[in-house]
Design a protein around this motif. Structure first.
Motif, PDB file in Angstrom:
ATOM      1  N   SER A 186      15.521  59.019   9.472  1.00  0.00           N
ATOM      2  CA  SER A 186      14.358  59.619  10.129  1.00  0.00           C
ATOM      3  C   SER A 186      14.260  61.009   9.524  1.00  0.00           C
ATOM      4  CB  SER A 186      14.570  59.702  11.642  1.00  0.00           C
ATOM      5  OG  SER A 186      15.682  60.525  11.914  1.00  0.00           O
ATOM      6  N   ASN A 187      13.107  61.661   9.665  1.00  0.00           N
ATOM      7  CA  ASN A 187      12.961  62.967   9.010  1.00  0.00           C
ATOM      8  C   ASN A 187      14.069  63.927   9.436  1.00  0.00           C
ATOM      9  OD1 ASN A 187      10.844  62.241   7.466  1.00  0.00           O
ATOM     10  ND2 ASN A 187       9.263  63.114   8.786  1.00  0.00           N
ATOM     11  N   ASP A 188      14.431  63.870  10.715  1.00  0.00           N
ATOM     12  CA  ASP A 188      15.495  64.752  11.211  1.00  0.00           C
ATOM     13  C   ASP A 188      16.823  64.012  11.325  1.00  0.00           C
ATOM     14  OD1 ASP A 188      14.130  67.197  11.415  1.00  0.00           O
ATOM     15  OD2 ASP A 188      13.143  66.547  13.247  1.00  0.00           O
ATOM     16  N   TYR A 189      17.163  63.255  10.281  1.00  0.00           N
ATOM     17  CA  TYR A 189      18.386  62.445  10.383  1.00  0.00           C
ATOM     18  C   TYR A 189      19.650  63.289  10.521  1.00  0.00           C
ATOM     19  CZ  TYR A 189      19.318  63.384   5.432  1.00  0.00           C
ATOM     20  OH  TYR A 189      19.580  64.001   4.237  1.00  0.00           O
ATOM     21  N   LYS A 232      19.898  66.100  12.250  1.00  0.00           N
ATOM     22  CA  LYS A 232      19.972  66.434  13.675  1.00  0.00           C
ATOM     23  C   LYS A 232      20.382  65.211  14.482  1.00  0.00           C
ATOM     24  CE  LYS A 232      16.472  70.051  13.966  1.00  0.00           C
ATOM     25  NZ  LYS A 232      15.044  70.222  14.239  1.00  0.00           N
ATOM     26  N   ALA A 233      19.816  64.064  14.109  1.00  0.00           N
ATOM     27  CA  ALA A 233      20.117  62.834  14.859  1.00  0.00           C
ATOM     28  C   ALA A 233      21.609  62.542  14.811  1.00  0.00           C
ATOM     29  CB  ALA A 233      19.342  61.656  14.281  1.00  0.00           C
ATOM     30  N   ALA A 252      23.351  64.796  17.164  1.00  0.00           N
ATOM     31  CA  ALA A 252      22.873  64.827  18.564  1.00  0.00           C
ATOM     32  C   ALA A 252      23.927  64.276  19.521  1.00  0.00           C
ATOM     33  CB  ALA A 252      21.600  64.026  18.693  1.00  0.00           C
TER      34      ALA A 252
END
Lengths: 321, 261
Positions: free
Chosen positions: B252-255, B257-258, B261
């Motif tokens: 995902s674009n914010d992988y 951060k993911a 998380a």
């Protein structure tokens, strides 16, 4: 024969929609979904603690474009969302109501946001089952109306949709403020599905309160692709990906009743048989297929479809033998 | 990628001091920081902090266990030290490590079999570290056979092809990559492969970059686990990107951060 079992490390989140009096709401029942530790209905391998839930759609404006076969069961209440919702609960046995605020849309009535909140309130008063509130898919109008609806339904722990990659902040804040669950929608795109969940979580909203709407299609319209996306979401959840561990909602009624196969009249296609049976069957087949792909809630339209899907769930939730 | 923290090691002066002074708080702080940064297991190595290696290992285990249930990786060449650490652990630990030397296999393998622990095995024998990939693979095969005989399935073995410093042996990283891809084919299920990453860049100026580049290459070759410092952001960003590129986790674009998380 030896049973080959996969050892999964993750589980799907458990999400409860609706609140009883004890929990600060006015519902007589709540719906809990998710919690699976295995792929759909593989009871021998893991735990599937909750049945998929079945919602019936209620529209806030007269659905003139609906085919007759779909209007028929609701003939007397189509202009009254509260009565319509009550009929879905009392006569047709829905687990939940999905109230679709279609009239908000500039092309479908452009009604005032305040009216949407009043409709939510009326439907809540007329029913005792959990409520899904579905926006009109016009970001501007939804951003005006959904916070008011969230407020009107405060305490009822509704499921409100939908947040998208480009429009999630207003709804996330509203759901956070009034303690509702949120639907995160993506256009049949697993990468965006994950991204929306990340974005909503970054707002301080708990990922455990999100339900994914992968924007499924209908049988006959590329549903294989939908199936594979849902399967990948579920595999990622079972693999421990926290941003993919949400249960899934499928908007089946909306998609299936747009298809020619569901709504074409027998006179047009004599070989296809009676549309009174064919339409509900198309809807039920789509729903059952998506349940097998990992759906946890399906929004349906025809009571006959609901009945057939419920029977299938009974069989699929049996002891697995 | 299974990340094992390298930071609780008596080689680091703060840890060395903490072990000598029995300063639990410092050790616990490092442990929690490393877990927060992404470590799934914590390597415990008393280094040269004290002559009482057994006492120090047991103390380290007990100190860390007070704050986390994470897997502990007991790191010592001496069997008695590992055994004492294992007893202090109870369960959920990795033995680090055995070699292919007969005396090591004869003691460490039964301990792993008996306790259900996973075990790291260095691809070296009485002749030392082979200079070729083939030599390392041959030793790996011997280890797997001996482990199977002891009742340990290959998926509980982490083979370590031994990282040597780039500024001493520049021909080695390529040989390690060959070793990794070849040992993955030795059995079904495959043995796992682990590397102690930081040794690669010892004494160099671009530690983080060299470690990151090699980690990415090793992941491509089939690496399963690494002992490293998860607080190195470039290194972890590289690792997370590697997981995405290998299709082990959904993009995902914010992988980044993911993952965190």
């Amino acid at each position: 024969m030896e049973e080959i079992k996969e050892k999964w490390t993750g589980a799907v989140n458990t999400v409860t929609v609706g609140a009883t009096e004890k929990e600060g709401g006015t519902r007589k029942s709540t719906v809990t979904i998710g919690g699976e530790t295995t792929l759909p209905f593989l009871h021998f391998e893991g735990s599937i603690p909750y049945r998929p839930a079945l919602a019936l759609d209620v529209l806030d404006n007269l659905p003139e474009e609906w085919p007759e076969v779909l209007k028929e069961p609701y003939r007397d209440v189509l202009d009254n969302p509260a009565q319509w919702a009550a009929l879905c609960e009392e006569k047709y046995g829905a687990d939940m109501i999905c109230l679709r605020l279609k009239s908000l849309h500039p092309d479908w009535g452009d009604t005032a946001p305040e009216r949407a909140a009043e409709t939510v309130q009326a439907v809540l008063e007329a029913t005792t089952i959990p409520l899904i509130i579905w926006g009109c898919d016009d970001p501007e109008k939804d951003n005006l109306a959904l916070p008011l609806c969230a407020q009107a339904a405060a305490g009822e722990n509704c499921l409100i949709g939908f947040a998208t990659e480009d429009n999630y902040k207003t709804l996330a804040v509203a759901c956070l403020a009034d303690h509702h669950k949120i639907v995160a929608q993506s256009p049949i795109d697993i990468n965006i599905a994950k991204q929306v969940n990340i974005l909503i979580s970054e707002m301080g909203y708990k990922p455990e309160d999100i339900v994914i709407d992968p924007n499924t299609g209908a049988l006959g319209y590329g549903i294989e692709y939908t199936y594979s996306i849902m399967e990948r979401i579920r595999l990622a959840a079972l693999d421990g990906d926290r941003m993919m561990a949400m249960p899934i909602i499928c908007d089946v009624g909306f998609d299936s009743w747009r298809t020619k196969e569901a709504k074409a009249l027998k006179e047009q296609f004599p070989g296809w048989g009676d549309e009174g049976v064919r339409g509900p069957l198309w809807e039920a087949m789509t729903a059952v297929l998506l349940l097998q792909a990992g759906g946890d809630i399906v929004n349906l339209r025809h009571p006959m479809a609901l009945e057939k899907v419920r029977k299938q769930i009974d069989a699929l939730m049996g002891n697995g033998e | 990628m299974y990340i094992i923290s390298e930071r609780i090691n008596g080689m680091f002066s703060a840890v060395k001091k903490a072990i000598a002074a029995r300063d639990e708080a410092t050790i616990q702080k490092i442990a929690l920081r490393q877990i927060k940064a992404g470590a799934r297991a914590l390597d415990l190595n008393v280094g040269t902090a004290t002559d009482d290696q057994i006492g120090a290992m047991v103390w380290l285990v007990e100190s860390v266990r007070e704050v986390t249930d994470a897997t502990l990786c007991l790191d010592n060449p001496k069997f008695e030290v590992i055994k004492a650490g294992a007893e202090a652990c109870g369960d959920n630990f990795i033995i680090n490590s055995t070699t292919a030397k007969e005396a090591d296999l004869a003691t460490f393998l039964p301990l792993a079999a008996e306790t259900g622990a996973k075990i790291i095995a260095l691809t070296l024998d009485k002749n030392g570290v082979p200079n070729t990939a083939e030599g390392r693979v041959e030793i790996a095969a011997q280890i797997i056979i001996a482990a199977e005989a002891a009742g340990i399935t290959p998926d509980r073995i982490y083979l370590d092809p031994i990282t040597l410093p780039i500024n001493v042996a520049q021909d080695q990283p390529k040989k390690m990559l060959e070793t990794i891809s070849q040992v993955k084919l030795l059995s079904d299920p495959s043995p796992r492969v682990v590397i102690g990453l930081s040794n690669l860049s010892q004494g160099t100026k671009e530690k983080s970059l060299l470690n990151s580049a090699f980690l990415a290459m090793a992941m491509g070759a089939g690496l399963d686990a690494a002992i490293l410092d998860p607080e190195d952001k470039l290194l972890m960003d590289t690792m997370i990107s590697g997981e995405v590129l290998l299709n082990n986790t959904i993009y995902s674009n914010d992988y980044l951060k993911a993952w965190r998380a």
